[in-house]
Scaffold this motif. Structure first.
Motif, PDB file in Angstrom:
ATOM      1  N   THR A  81      -7.457   4.703  -1.890  1.00 49.58           N
ATOM      2  CA  THR A  81      -7.961   4.015  -3.091  1.00 49.58           C
ATOM      3  C   THR A  81      -8.381   5.020  -4.168  1.00 49.58           C
ATOM      4  N   LYS A  82      -8.587   6.295  -3.759  1.00 51.51           N
ATOM      5  CA  LYS A  82      -9.005   7.335  -4.718  1.00 51.51           C
ATOM      6  C   LYS A  82      -7.887   8.330  -5.014  1.00 51.51           C
ATOM      7  N   ASP A  83      -6.723   8.099  -4.420  1.00 49.98           N
ATOM      8  CA  ASP A  83      -5.605   9.035  -4.550  1.00 49.98           C
ATOM      9  C   ASP A  83      -4.859   8.782  -5.859  1.00 49.98           C
ATOM     10  N   THR A  84      -5.016   9.673  -6.807  1.00 48.58           N
ATOM     11  CA  THR A  84      -4.376   9.487  -8.120  1.00 48.58           C
ATOM     12  C   THR A  84      -2.863   9.648  -8.062  1.00 48.58           C
ATOM     13  N   ALA A  85      -2.355  10.191  -6.958  1.00 45.12           N
ATOM     14  CA  ALA A  85      -0.907  10.333  -6.821  1.00 45.12           C
ATOM     15  C   ALA A  85      -0.247   8.993  -6.518  1.00 45.12           C
ATOM     16  N   LYS A  86      -1.053   8.020  -6.129  1.00 46.39           N
ATOM     17  CA  LYS A  86      -0.520   6.691  -5.846  1.00 46.39           C
ATOM     18  C   LYS A  86      -0.553   5.837  -7.109  1.00 46.39           C
ATOM     19  N   SER A  87       0.307   4.829  -7.139  1.00 48.51           N
ATOM     20  CA  SER A  87       0.353   3.944  -8.306  1.00 48.51           C
ATOM     21  C   SER A  87      -0.864   3.031  -8.324  1.00 48.51           C
ATOM     22  N   ASP A  88      -1.121   2.456  -9.493  1.00 46.84           N
ATOM     23  CA  ASP A  88      -2.226   1.497  -9.601  1.00 46.84           C
ATOM     24  C   ASP A  88      -2.033   0.342  -8.626  1.00 46.84           C
ATOM     25  N   GLN A  89      -0.799  -0.109  -8.479  1.00 46.81           N
ATOM     26  CA  GLN A  89      -0.511  -1.223  -7.575  1.00 46.81           C
ATOM     27  C   GLN A  89      -0.816  -0.850  -6.133  1.00 46.81           C
ATOM     28  N   GLN A  90      -0.482   0.371  -5.733  1.00 51.05           N
ATOM     29  CA  GLN A  90      -0.741   0.801  -4.362  1.00 51.05           C
ATOM     30  C   GLN A  90      -2.240   0.929  -4.101  1.00 51.05           C
ATOM     31  N   ARG A  91      -2.967   1.476  -5.072  1.00 52.73           N
ATOM     32  CA  ARG A  91      -4.421   1.615  -4.888  1.00 52.73           C
ATOM     33  C   ARG A  91      -5.097   0.243  -4.822  1.00 52.73           C
ATOM     34  N   GLU A  92      -4.640  -0.684  -5.654  1.00 50.36           N
ATOM     35  CA  GLU A  92      -5.183  -2.042  -5.631  1.00 50.36           C
ATOM     36  C   GLU A  92      -4.901  -2.711  -4.284  1.00 50.36           C
ATOM     37  N   ALA A  93      -3.695  -2.476  -3.762  1.00 47.35           N
ATOM     38  CA  ALA A  93      -3.330  -3.062  -2.470  1.00 47.35           C
ATOM     39  C   ALA A  93      -4.201  -2.493  -1.350  1.00 47.35           C
TER      40      ALA A  93
ATOM     41  N   THR B  18       0.817  -1.217   0.000  1.00 47.76           N
ATOM     42  CA  THR B  18       0.000   0.000   0.000  1.00 47.76           C
ATOM     43  C   THR B  18       0.848   1.264   0.000  1.00 47.76           C
ATOM     44  N   GLY B  19       2.060   1.165   0.544  1.00 47.70           N
ATOM     45  CA  GLY B  19       2.914   2.343   0.641  1.00 47.70           C
ATOM     46  C   GLY B  19       2.507   3.294   1.751  1.00 47.70           C
ATOM     47  N   LEU B  20       1.587   2.870   2.616  1.00 50.04           N
ATOM     48  CA  LEU B  20       1.093   3.728   3.691  1.00 50.04           C
ATOM     49  C   LEU B  20       1.865   3.464   4.991  1.00 50.04           C
TER      50      LEU B  20
END
Length: 549
Positions: free
Chosen positions: A398-410, A323-325
């Protein structure tokens, strides 16, 4: 507010039958079922008072004795978020349960005055029971107490303990946690399980569809025998479950999670086929342990709460990293946790570990200090808690466009995992689905799971003593503070064994002292446990025959 009617009804229909004291502990009240009618009647009144103190929030009351023998029964109260009562209310419960019948009304009158309660008309008590023969009569006593108090109530009939915890939280969050029904419970868990299957499918990882080898479940002849078929009906071919100890035998008799864990063998009458995946519930379905017979050695292997905790913590750690969080993940154990599991978690998984005294309330409270807190007792009771702020952070990510697709999916995946978890209490059905999902994701069978680390051989024994309170402990129950000299004698005994460790503690549910020991071999663990049991017997007033090797 007057309690004359409560006292009259209590004296007439539910009089106090003996003078043997009974105390409310971590597991609530537990004793022989025929001793509990007056206690449970009074708990109906107390639950109504607790609801009034919480501005009319629903308070849960569960009639069960969990893993205890069939002739036992018990009762415990649940606070508005599905959590257990706090220490102050445990004391109120004990005081109310032990007061003479002719003083009952005045004790309740004093209590409501102290608490500032002026009316119970808006109080709400929801309750359920397990399948014990004594449970229907005790449910009638509970309902009578609630009615005598003038409160509202809802009887949910036969439920697992975790289902009632879930329903209480759903009612008090106005459905935000889920629908406050048994159907809502199964919908939430199975929908999350199916969604996780589809998400893993999209990621081209191993899908749950290909992980359909049969899981054998021992329902301890308890309420789980009625609920597993409902689960199966909602999962279809996705997870095939074969049920044993299906209610046709005695509850918890030579079967169930506690029997398998303590005896370190399968339920009586079960022959394990090497490679089969087995799980056992306890009588009220808040504990689960896995086990199997090895393909190469044909030996019994137990995957208990420690193994489940490490599987869950390892999976969540990987997912949090994806997730990168900046989420703080931790694991909480008790002294019963196998030493090998603690080493694996801290040195291999590198997840922080906290140790607390035995009892779910201690684990639950400590787990709340983490953003994501995993807790399991070695007996198979456990769950995962996620803070509200962390859940909101995941939703926003999950709605943050600054994150990668992989991070949002995670983040989306982790949210679905959270939906699969019953955060109110340990839940064997929820934990089963979580384990099955993780094994499928990793493409592991039970043997591969077991190879993550090797448990130190261990043994648990019970010693009957005149007064279990003679044993007082410290350091999260890992050291005996009293009687004098016991701990030093244990230390000297442990020092004789390679990888030796042992501790003793008074049981919270039985009139015994529990002894735990582990060492580098099963024979050594057995010898160490027996030597320590003899020390307890001699120094803490043992009764009956002295333990023998």
């Amino acid at each position: 507010m007057e309690f004359d009617d409560v006292q009259v009804a209590g004296e007439k229909n539910y009089p106090k039958r003996d003078e043997i004291p009974i105390q409310y502990g971590t597991a609530g009240f537990r004793t022989k079922g025929n001793r509990l009618e007056h206690v449970i009647y009074r708990m109906g009144v107390l639950a109504a008072i607790r609801s009034a103190c919480k501005n009319g929030a629903a308070i849960g009351v569960m009639i069960t004795a969990s893993h205890n023998p069939e002739e036992d029964n018990g009762v415990k109260l649940m606070d508005p978020m599905g959590e257990m009562l706090g220490p102050e209310w445990e004391k109120y419960a004990s005081d109310v349960a032990n007061v003479p019948s002719n003083e009952l009304g005045s004790v309740f009158q004093t209590l409501v005055k102290t608490l500032g309660v002026t009316s119970l008309q808006n109080s709400l008590v929801v309750f359920a029971r397990d399948t014990r023969p004594s449970s229907p009569v005790l449910a009638e006593a509970l309902e009578a107490g609630i009615k005598a108090a003038g409160a509202q109530f809802q009887n949910f009939g036969l439920l697992t303990t975790p289902q009632l915890h879930y329903i209480v939280r759903c009612i008090n969050t106005n459905g935000q946690y889920g629908k406050p029904t048994e159907e809502g419970y199964f919908e939430k868990l199975t929908e999350a399980f199916i969604k996780l299957r589809n998400m893993r499918k999209m990621k081209k990882m191993k899908t749950l569809e290909s992980y359909t080898s049969c899981l054998y479940v021992d329902a301890a002849n308890g309420i789980g025998a009625q609920k597993v078929p409902i689960l199966q009906s909602k999962l279809g071919e996705l997870l095939k479950i074969s049920l044993v100890s299906d209610g046709s035998g005695r509850l918890n008799h030579e079967c169930g999670a506690d029997f398998v864990k303590v005896q370190q063998k399968p339920p009586t009458g079960v022959t394990l086929v090497p490679g089969q995946r087995w799980a056992s519930f306890d009588g009220d379905v808040d504990r689960i342990v896995y086990y199997f017979s090895g393909v190469s050695d044909n030996q019994f292997h137990l995957l208990d709460g420690d193994k489940i905790a490490t599987l869950v913590a390892g999976y969540l750690k990987d997912l949090v990293l994806e997730t990168g969080l900046p989420l703080n993940l931790g694991l909480v154990q008790t002294a019963y946790a196998n030493g090998s599991s603690t080493n694996y978690i801290t040195k291999t998984l590198k997840v922080p570990v906290a140790c607390v005294p035995t009892g779910v309330k201690h684990l639950h409270h400590k787990a709340q200090e983490f953003d994501i807190g995993v807790y399991f007792e070695a007996n198979g009771h456990g769950t995962t808690l996620v803070s509200d702020s962390s859940y909101e952070l995941l939703q926003n990510a999950t709605k943050d466009t600054a994150k990668s697709d992989q991070q949002r999916e995670a983040c989306d995946l982790l949210l679905s995992v959270i939906d699969l978890i019953n955060q109110t209490v340990g839940d064997a059905i929820s934990d089963l689905l979580l384990v099955e999902m993780i094994l499928a994701t990793y493409d592991w069978d039970v043997e591969q799971w077991n190879k993550a680390y090797t448990d130190l051989p261990n043994r648990q024994l019970k010693v009957k003593v005149k007064d279990r309170s003679v044993i007082q402990t410290t350091d999260a129950e890992r050291k005996a503070a009293t009687p004098p000299g016991l701990q030093s004698a244990i230390d000297e005994t442990v020092a004789k064994y390679v990888s030796g460790r042992s501790f003793v503690r008074p049981s919270g549910t039985e009139d015994v002292v529990r002894v735990y020991a582990e060492a580098d071999s099963q024979a050594s663990a057995d010898e160490l446990a027996n030597e320590v049991a003899v020390l307890v017997y001699r120094m803490a007033g043992g009764i009956g025959e002295e333990p023998q090797l």
